[in-house]
Structure formats: structure tokens, C-alpha cells
Design a protein around this motif. Structure first.
Motif, PDB file in Angstrom:
ATOM      1  N   PRO A  81      -4.256  -9.345  -0.352  1.00 15.01           N
ATOM      2  CA  PRO A  81      -4.964  -8.207  -0.625  1.00 15.01           C
ATOM      3  C   PRO A  81      -4.289  -7.379  -1.981  1.00 15.01           C
ATOM      4  O   PRO A  81      -3.007  -7.591  -2.113  1.00 15.01           O
ATOM      5  CB  PRO A  81      -4.654  -7.488   0.505  1.00 15.01           C
ATOM      6  N   LEU A  82      -5.123  -6.435  -2.606  1.00 13.10           N
ATOM      7  CA  LEU A  82      -4.632  -6.000  -3.770  1.00 13.10           C
ATOM      8  C   LEU A  82      -3.940  -4.596  -3.233  1.00 13.10           C
ATOM      9  O   LEU A  82      -4.686  -3.882  -2.486  1.00 13.10           O
ATOM     10  CB  LEU A  82      -5.822  -5.628  -4.544  1.00 13.10           C
ATOM     11  N   LYS A  83      -2.703  -4.359  -3.644  1.00 12.51           N
ATOM     12  CA  LYS A  83      -2.057  -3.215  -3.038  1.00 12.51           C
ATOM     13  C   LYS A  83      -1.772  -2.319  -4.483  1.00 12.51           C
ATOM     14  O   LYS A  83      -1.179  -2.839  -5.571  1.00 12.51           O
ATOM     15  CB  LYS A  83      -0.778  -3.497  -2.659  1.00 12.51           C
ATOM     16  N   ILE A  84      -2.469  -1.125  -4.609  1.00  9.72           N
ATOM     17  CA  ILE A  84      -2.190  -0.422  -5.517  1.00  9.72           C
ATOM     18  C   ILE A  84      -1.773   1.255  -5.267  1.00  9.72           C
ATOM     19  O   ILE A  84      -1.796   1.515  -3.975  1.00  9.72           O
ATOM     20  CB  ILE A  84      -3.547  -0.275  -6.378  1.00  9.72           C
ATOM     21  N   GLU A  85      -1.211   2.035  -6.069  1.00  2.81           N
ATOM     22  CA  GLU A  85      -1.119   3.520  -5.993  1.00  2.81           C
ATOM     23  C   GLU A  85      -2.147   4.232  -6.640  1.00  2.81           C
ATOM     24  O   GLU A  85      -2.543   3.874  -7.984  1.00  2.81           O
ATOM     25  CB  GLU A  85       0.382   3.591  -6.499  1.00  2.81           C
ATOM     26  N   MET A  86      -2.732   5.146  -5.883  1.00  4.81           N
ATOM     27  CA  MET A  86      -3.615   6.096  -6.431  1.00  4.81           C
ATOM     28  C   MET A  86      -2.842   7.376  -6.684  1.00  4.81           C
ATOM     29  O   MET A  86      -2.486   8.148  -5.821  1.00  4.81           O
ATOM     30  CB  MET A  86      -4.649   6.219  -5.333  1.00  4.81           C
ATOM     31  N   ALA A  87      -2.762   7.747  -7.982  1.00  5.39           N
ATOM     32  CA  ALA A  87      -2.328   9.227  -8.415  1.00  5.39           C
ATOM     33  C   ALA A  87      -3.159  10.417  -8.627  1.00  5.39           C
ATOM     34  O   ALA A  87      -4.304   9.988  -8.914  1.00  5.39           O
ATOM     35  CB  ALA A  87      -1.312   8.932  -9.477  1.00  5.39           C
TER      36      ALA A  87
END
Length: 539
Positions: free
Chosen positions: A380-386
Motif C-alpha cells: 500500500p502507498l503510505k503518504i503524509e497529507m499536510a
């Protein structure tokens, strides 16, 4: 340019605009003779991140500082729908386009004084916009010239006489006048250092800077030497800083505030306020503010167009408008849609773009594209939303996080202070960002050069396409309105197909004020009606 040639120029004006009356002429917009005096109490949702408008990328700066300054021209404060036909003189008495829109000449007002008593001249205009465009010989430098790209077509600025200034352009650009009318384009004093201007205002506007008490208020007082006779009507303005959402509107209902803050009012809040205090006046206008998703084009995974498109496809725009705005927004691409703007795509063209079709079909396409980019249940793509730590931003980010979860993307929320947010975005130190972008004038040049041009400091995603840049330059110099409209539509389609900076919706503003506030006319652009020289209190 010599005095003699200047005289010849004045005699041979091809397109001349003169000031028959400045700023609405009478102030009798609502049929009652204006009263003088009183302090207007306006909401401010946070401390200004700074006081120099040209360094700013937020209405939190423009709103409390606009009454301090003047522009060469501005949008008529008493006309709510902005356009080329509502641009009126301010520091300029009149202007003339020359050489097929390649030279713009302004003839300036005499006897205008800065708040410190120094005379205003053409040298101040040249200084301001040479610094803003970062000209090689500019005598100073802003920390960040937030709209530097607005002025890239300016080849030189000439001040041949104290009250004449000429903008020499590299190519025709009719929209330059609208950008000069924006609240983002005040004229600054050449004799005051930028460092000093970051802590106080020295302008030529209707109000003078009195005090900024951080976390509490910004106070302005009437300028007795204002160059418009009989203005302003108010004795002063207090911008009250209230951060918490519920407290803001409790203060309005209790009468501690006379007006709200532009861009802050939602449909739900407006309905609640109207139910509690029926006499409060509420107007619905466009904002020229778009909720847009920052997708960092410069770093993995979003330097891959498939990943960018997958994100765009995953988000249901119409569900977003219902859930986040309770219907108080309009779906559109990179230009504000009708009836709030004139450049937006037609509905049939919009529906054919990624993220604007049937939600289930688009989400299926998103999963397929993510799989092609190497992501799926096993990886799974794991990202941070700022995003900024302001409720309207957090609401946006939270919705997107939930939408991405439905296509297998695990996103976590990172909240950032306003003072940190724009530097972070400029340095591209993020993966995804929930952002609100206000366009200083409803014109493609104000939007495309600032937000999509290669190298622009406000091009937070790092998107850069040579073909698109050529298309932007071509539409900018096109004088035929119909031809330019088609060019602008083609650019919008290309931006969406590239996943450059996906638009979620264009916000509507529910502007609230007590009925005793007169001549406070909300515009369809939140940056351009804060001068306050026509406002008065009927109490």
C-alpha cells in the motif's frame, strides 16, 4: 522618454481612461446620507503572518492591511462583480494603452502624501514593481515576492516625470491592468525599508496603522490627509483576532463584531447565524478561491503522472461539495466556473475529465493506475497529507484522506502553522497538501503564471510543461476574447489530464454583517474589497 515626447504621447492617446469620480463618487449607494465616525469591528481569523502584502500569500495579510495602502487602479468597491469594466483610478488619474497593448502609461495624482508626510511620486511606483518583479537593478528585495510571475512580461518600468510612469511590456498583455487592480498590488514607499514595513504600515490609504497586539487585534485610524475628499467616513477599524470557529460567530451575534472575515463563512454557519439572529444580513458571493490538492510533482511517487492521476480520480468532487461545504461551493477545474467567474470549463467538457465523472468508475480507474505504478494491497502507498491548522483546511484534508483510503492509500494528517505553511509548500517539503488558493483577479494570467508557470514561487507542486507554458503565453497576448476563451479551456483540460494540481471545488462565501453597516459591498473576490473608504455606520 523626454518631456516633449511625453506631451506628444498625451495628445495621441489611442485608449484613454479618465477619472470622472474616484471610488464610487458619492457613497450614497444605499440611499441614505452617510454618517461620520465610529469604529468598525471586523473579524480576523489569525494573526497576519506578516504585514507586507507583496510578500503575502493569504487574505489574513491582505485584509487588515488593504485600508493602509492605495493601488494605481482598483476594482470599484461599490460594484460586486469584478471585471475590466469595473477598474477605476486610484493613485493614477488616468491611463493609456499604447502600441497594441505593449505599453501602459499612467498619469498620477499630485499632492498625495505618504502617512509619514513624504510626497508620493512615480519613483514609488517604479520601486514597488521593480522589487516585486525582482528586476536586476531593483534597489531592494522582498523575502518572497509571492506574485513575481505576474510581472514577468514587464520589460522595464520608466518614471520619466514625477507624475508619469510607463510599464513597457515584452508582448501585448491586456490583463496587466486587472492584476494591478488586485488587492495584492498596492504601491509601497521607496523611502521606507522593507524591514520596517514588516512591522507597520506606511501607505497612502484611507487609514493609518496604529497598533498590532499579537493574538488580540490590529488597529487602524482615519488618515486625515487622505487624498479623496470626504473619505473615509469611519474614525477607525479594529480587526479582532478570534481563532476558534464557534467563538467567532458568537462574537458576531453578540454585536462584538460588525462584519465577518472574507472566505470564512460557510453555508452551515450562515444558516445557524440567521436562525439565531434573523436581522443579520447575509450575502452569498463567489470567492475566487479554489480548494486544490497539492501533489508534489518533484518527488516519488507523484513525479509519476499515473500516481497523480490516480489521486485525482479517487476524489469525488461532488461528494466533496456536499460533505465539506454542505452545497456551498461550485465544482470546477483551474478557473472559477460560471456564474461566479467567466473562464471556467463548460459542464460537458468538465465531466469528461479525471475525477469529474461517475465516482465509482473513477475510483476503479484510480486503483488500476496505482497498481500500474506498483502499489496495491500487498504494497500500500503510505503518504503524509499536510495542511494549515485552520478548520476549513483540516476539513478538506480529512475528506481527501478518507477518499484515498477507499482506493487503498494510507494517508496521515500533518497540521502546520500558517507562518510555516507557505515556506514549506514553496520548498516542496511535502507529499500531498490540502490547499486553498485565492486568485488575485479573475483572469487566467493571474492564475496560470502564479500557480502553474515553471519556476514560479507559488507553483507549489513543481509542475512544469513547455507545451503548457507556450499555451499560457499565447492566451495572455490574445486580444480577441472568444479566441482567448477557447485557449483557456484547452489549458484547463491539459492541466487536469496531467494531474498538475487537482481542483476540488470553488468556494462560495456567506458574508455576514449587521444591517447598520453601510456601503460594505462583498465582491466575487475576497482580496479586492478591503479598502473600507466608503464604509460607514448607520447608528
Amino acid at each position: 522618454m523626454s518631456r516633449r515626447s511625453l506631451s506628444s504621447l498625451a495628445l495621441g492617446l489611442a485608449v484613454l481612461v479618465t477619472a470622472t469620480a474616484l471610488l464610487g463618487s458619492t457613497g450614497f449607494a444605499q440611499g441614505t446620507k452617510p454618517k461620520r465616525g465610529g469604529i468598525l469591528n471586523s473579524l480576523l481569523i489569525e494573526d497576519p503572518p506578516g504585514l507586507i502584502i507583496h510578500e503575502s500569500a493569504t487574505v489574513s495579510n491582505v485584509w487588515p492591511m488593504s485600508p493602509c495602502y492605495s493601488n494605481l487602479v482598483l476594482f470599484d468597491p461599490l460594484k460586486p462583480l469584478e471585471g475590466v469594466d469595473t477598474v477605476i483610478p486610484e493613485l493614477a488619474e488616468r491611463w493609456s494603452w499604447q502600441d497594441n497593448y505593449k505599453n501602459l502609461v499612467f498619469f498620477l495624482r499630485k499632492n498625495v502624501k505618504w502617512h509619514d508626510g513624504k510626497p508620493f511620486t512615480s519613483a514609488d511606483v517604479k520601486y514597488t514593481f521593480d522589487v516585486a518583479r525582482e528586476a536586476p537593478d531593483a534597489p531592494a528585495k522582498f523575502r518572497l515576492s509571492a506574485r513575481k510571475e505576474w510581472w514577468t512580461n514587464v520589460a522595464a518600468i520608466e518614471a520619466p516625470e514625477p507624475y508619469t510612469v510607463v510599464f513597457h511590456l515584452k508582448r501585448p498583455q491586456p490583463s496587466l491592468l486587472l492584476m494591478l487592480a488586485s488587492g495584492y498590488s498596492p504601491v509601497y514607499p521607496a523611502h521606507v525599508a522593507a524591514a520596517e514595513m514588516r512591522t507597520r504600515c506606511v501607505g497612502t490609504g484611507p487609514f493609518k496603522f496604529k497598533e498590532w497586539k499579537r493574538g488580540e487585534y490590529v488597529d487602524l485610524v482615519k488618515n486625515p490627509d487622505y487624498f479623496v475628499k470626504g473619505r473615509p467616513y469611519l474614525d477607525g477599524i479594529r480587526y479582532v483576532v478570534i481563532v476558534e470557529r464557534g467563538t467567532k460567530y458568537a462574537a458576531l451575534q453578540a454585536g462584538r463584531l460588525d462584519i465577518t472575515f472574507p472566505g470564512e463563512g460557510t453555508k452551515t454557519i450562515a444558516d445557524q447565524v440567521k436562525a439565531a439572529v434573523p436581522q443579520i444580513k447575509i450575502e452569498t458571493v463567489g470567492q475566487t478561491v479554489v480548494d486544490n490538492l497539492l501533489v508534489n510533482n518533484t518527488k516519488p511517487p507523484f513525479n509519476n503522472v499515473k500516481a497523480r492521476l490516480a489521486v485525482s480520480l479517487a476524489i469525488d468532487r461532488r461528494a466533496y461539495v456536499k460533505a465539506v461545504h454542505q452545497g456551498g461551493a461550485a465544482v470546477g477545474a483551474s478557473m472559477q466556473p460560471k456564474p461566479y467567474g467567466v473562464w471556467g470549463l463548460m459542464e460537458k467538457d468538465l465531466n469528461a475529465l479525471p475525477g469529474y465523472g461517475k465516482a465509482a468508475d473513477d475510483k476503479a480507474k484510480a486503483r488500476k493506475l496505482f497498481a500500474e505504478a506498483g502499489y496495491g494491497p500487498q504494497n500500500p502507498l503510505k503518504i503524509e497529507m499536510a495542511t494549515r491548522n485552520i478548520p476549513i483546511y483540516v476539513d478538506f484534508a480529512s475528506f481527501v484522506i478518507n477518499e484515498l483510503k477507499q482506493v487503498g492509500v494510507e494517508a496521515t494528517l500533518k497540521q502546520v502553522d500558517t507562518a510555516q505553511w507557505h515556506p514549506l509548500a514553496t520548498r516542496k517539503e511535502y507529499q500531498l497538501g490540502a490547499n486553498l488558493t485565492g486568485i488575485g483577479a479573475d483572469d487566467p494570467d493571474a492564475n496560470f503564471y502564479e500557480n502553474f508557470a515553471c519556476g514560479s514561487p507559488r507553483n507549489y507542486t513543481g509542475y512544469c510543461d513547455e507545451q503548457v507554458m507556450k499555451m499560457i503565453d499565447q492566451q495572455s497576448q490574445e486580444i480577441d476574447a472568444k479566441k482567448r476563451q477557447q485557449m483557456v479551456w484547452d489549458i484547463q483540460k491539459k492541466l487536469e489530464e496531467d494531474g498538475a494540481r487537482p481542483s476540488m471545488s470553488w468556494r462560495l462565501d456567506y458574508v455576514m454583517q449587521w444591517p447598520y453597516v453601510r456601503n460594505y459591498v462583498p465582491h466575487n473576490n475576497i482580496y479586492n474589497y478591503g479598502r473600507m473608504q466608503e464604509v460607514w455606520l448607520d447608528k
